[in-house]
Design an enzyme around this catalytic site. Structure first.
Site, PDB file in Angstrom:
ATOM      1  N   ASP A 113       0.879  -1.172   0.000  1.00 12.78           N
ATOM      2  CA  ASP A 113       0.000   0.000   0.000  1.00 12.78           C
ATOM      3  C   ASP A 113       0.915   1.219   0.000  1.00 12.78           C
ATOM      4  OD1 ASP A 113      -2.368  -1.471   0.054  1.00 12.78           O
ATOM      5  OD2 ASP A 113      -2.380  -1.575   2.231  1.00 12.78           O
ATOM      6  N   ASP A 129      -6.802  -1.043  -4.673  1.00  8.43           N
ATOM      7  CA  ASP A 129      -7.897  -0.799  -3.729  1.00  8.43           C
ATOM      8  C   ASP A 129      -8.883   0.221  -4.290  1.00  8.43           C
ATOM      9  OD1 ASP A 129      -6.597  -2.459  -1.867  1.00  8.43           O
ATOM     10  OD2 ASP A 129      -5.598  -0.760  -0.894  1.00  8.43           O
TER      11      ASP A 129
END
EC number: 3.4.23.36
Length: 145
Positions: A113, A129
């Site tokens: 991430d 995402d």
């Protein structure tokens, strides 16, 4: 064919960004961009959203692979059956994002991430995402028409 190409473009673009983040950023190092509204931070997520099931990685991999498989079968059914453009597009976004994250989970044993928003500094996302989120919202609006 367009939707398969779209899935591949989404998967490859997110993987390209993740690889650059992996090579050029230190873990948890922060950089604010766009007047501090977006924070770039390399973070390793061993679980699902918000770290869920981080201690059950094999189970999480299986669930993800099965879910993606079901979505691919459904997308093929929509393509062959002349389903709506919005539903095919939304599923393509979800599948592209999910494939990128599952690839990370299987290959790296964590998902990379790399950005958060000003008001959500403790929640770090990746483009996969965002593709999943956008596709899900589009699918919800399509289903609620």
């Amino acid at each position: 064919m367009f939707y398969i190409i779209l899935i591949m473009v989404l998967l490859l673009s997110d993987q390209w960004i993740k690889n650059r983040i992996e090579q050029r950023r230190k873990l948890h190092q922060k950089e604010e961009i766009l007047r501090g509204n977006i924070i770039i931070t390399k973070y390793y997520n061993k679980g699902a959203f918000l770290g869920l099931l981080k201690d059950k990685q094999k189970l999480l991999e299986r669930i993800n692979v099965i879910a993606i498989g079901v979505m691919i079968v459904y997308l093929i059914k929509l393509i062959l059956g002349k389903g709506s453009t919005l539903s095919k597009l939304s599923l393509s976004l979800i599948i592209g994002g999910a494939l990128s994250n599952v690839y990370d989970r299987i290959q790296r044993k964590y998902v990379i991430d790399y950005f958060s928003f000003k008001g959500l500094k403790k929640v770090v996302f990746n483009m996969g995402d965002m593709f999943i989120f956008l596709g899900s919202i589009m699918l919800l609006f399509y289903k609620n028409k």
